[in-house]
Design an enzyme around this catalytic site. Structure first.
Site, PDB file in Angstrom:
ATOM      1  N   ASP A  36      50.936  36.357  56.757  1.00 36.05           N
ATOM      2  CA  ASP A  36      51.693  35.369  56.177  1.00 36.05           C
ATOM      3  C   ASP A  36      52.512  34.674  57.315  1.00 36.05           C
ATOM      4  O   ASP A  36      53.437  35.040  57.959  1.00 36.05           O
ATOM      5  CB  ASP A  36      52.716  36.089  55.280  1.00 36.05           C
ATOM      6  N   PHE A 145      58.579  34.859  49.937  1.00 35.36           N
ATOM      7  CA  PHE A 145      59.258  36.320  49.917  1.00 35.36           C
ATOM      8  C   PHE A 145      58.311  37.413  49.478  1.00 35.36           C
ATOM      9  O   PHE A 145      57.597  37.053  48.405  1.00 35.36           O
ATOM     10  CB  PHE A 145      60.608  36.240  49.274  1.00 35.36           C
ATOM     11  N   GLY A 146      58.265  38.600  50.095  1.00 34.87           N
ATOM     12  CA  GLY A 146      57.812  39.546  49.558  1.00 34.87           C
ATOM     13  C   GLY A 146      58.738  40.485  48.412  1.00 34.87           C
ATOM     14  O   GLY A 146      59.797  39.884  48.399  1.00 34.87           O
ATOM     15  N   GLY A 147      58.085  41.376  47.711  1.00 33.43           N
ATOM     16  CA  GLY A 147      59.126  42.159  46.891  1.00 33.43           C
ATOM     17  C   GLY A 147      59.393  41.359  45.577  1.00 33.43           C
ATOM     18  O   GLY A 147      60.319  42.055  44.633  1.00 33.43           O
ATOM     19  N   ASP A 177      47.718  37.103  45.074  1.00 29.76           N
ATOM     20  CA  ASP A 177      48.870  37.226  46.211  1.00 29.76           C
ATOM     21  C   ASP A 177      50.221  37.117  45.497  1.00 29.76           C
ATOM     22  O   ASP A 177      50.690  36.111  45.181  1.00 29.76           O
ATOM     23  CB  ASP A 177      48.616  36.294  47.256  1.00 29.76           C
ATOM     24  N   GLY A 178      50.903  38.481  45.484  1.00 33.97           N
ATOM     25  CA  GLY A 178      52.276  38.314  44.828  1.00 33.97           C
ATOM     26  C   GLY A 178      52.752  39.195  43.715  1.00 33.97           C
ATOM     27  O   GLY A 178      52.246  39.171  42.760  1.00 33.97           O
ATOM     28  N   SER A 200      54.858  44.767  49.645  1.00 33.75           N
ATOM     29  CA  SER A 200      55.932  45.729  49.236  1.00 33.75           C
ATOM     30  C   SER A 200      55.202  47.026  48.593  1.00 33.75           C
ATOM     31  O   SER A 200      55.710  48.258  49.000  1.00 33.75           O
ATOM     32  CB  SER A 200      57.099  45.243  48.428  1.00 33.75           C
TER      33      SER A 200
END
Ligand code: DX5
Ligand code: ZN
Length: 221
Positions: A36, A145-147, A177-178, A200
């Site tokens: 990323d 952002f991740g998570g 993705d996500g 995550s």
């Protein structure tokens, strides 16, 4: 069964030990490294550039590196990422002033090319380019952002994209993705995805092998 690819996103890895982390998830069964790239302009976060991709190659990572560009402008960083060892480069249409030209530039550099659609970006945006895409990436969170939690409305878009690719008999990878985890990966696969980014859900787990095996088991259902 489809040929599913699981792509851990480095965003949730321990960047102080990135080479080791990437090596560990690949040894644990991951297929592709999701890299990323964020510029704190196109998205409100800042990550890494081509030199880190190059360092992973020099560290000995030889798996497919899937570079997700959340940057604007896009074009001038495509050759450096290709030279740094990227295999796949995807970008957001909103970040390019000529999507066809950017796709062609990625391919000229010897990489596979893809478009990334945000949750609010309609599938129609990809239509004019659909035959050119090696990868169509549907974001199931807003990028940056991740998570975050998986946006369930994405499932409809995944089904529509799968129907479109199948109708045109295109070999394009349908990547999501996500917010992907053990609880939703099977449903996302049933909707038609065949490439799954998980940050995550993998890197926050204390056993990469177990997590990836459980994801595979979910996909084999
Ligand atoms: C978000 C990135 C995603 C993210 C996925 O902008 O593009 O790849 O890292 O992380 P999780 O799986 O934690 O949602
Ligand atoms: Zn990503």
């Amino acid at each position: 069964m489809a040929d599913y690819w699981i792509a851990p996103s480095i965003l949730s890895a321990d960047f102080a030990r990135l080479g080791e982390e990437v090596s560990n998830v690949l040894d644990a069964g991951a297929d592709v490294v999701h890299f990323d790239v964020m510029d704190n302009h196109f998205v409100p976060n800042l990550t890494v550039g081509p030199m880190v991709c190059k360092s992973l190659r020099e560290y000995g990572i030889d798996a497919v590196i899937d570079v997700h560009l959340m940057i604007e402008p896009v074009d001038q960083l495509i050759p450096p990422f290709a030279n740094a060892g990227a295999d796949i480069i995807t970008f957001h249409p909103e970040a390019s002033d000529d999507v066809a030209r950017t796709l062609a530039l990625i391919k000229q550099q010897g990489c596979k090319a893809g478009l990334v659609l945000n949750p609010e970006t309609p599938l129609d945006v990809a239509l004019p380019h659909i035959e050119e895409l090696d990868v169509l990436l549907l974001m199931s969170v807003n990028p940056g952002f991740g998570g975050q939690s998986f946006i369930p409305q994405t499932l409809t878009k995944i089904r529509q994209a799968r129907a479109l690719l199948d109708e045109k008999q295109l070999p394009t990878r349908l990547q999501v993705d996500g917010g992907i985890n053990l609880d939703n990966i099977a449903e996302i696969a049933r909707a038609g995805a065949d490439m799954f980014v998980a940050g995550s859900a993998i890197f926050a787990s204390d056993d990469y092998q177990a997590t990836l095996s459980q994801m595979r088991a979910q996909l084999a259902q």
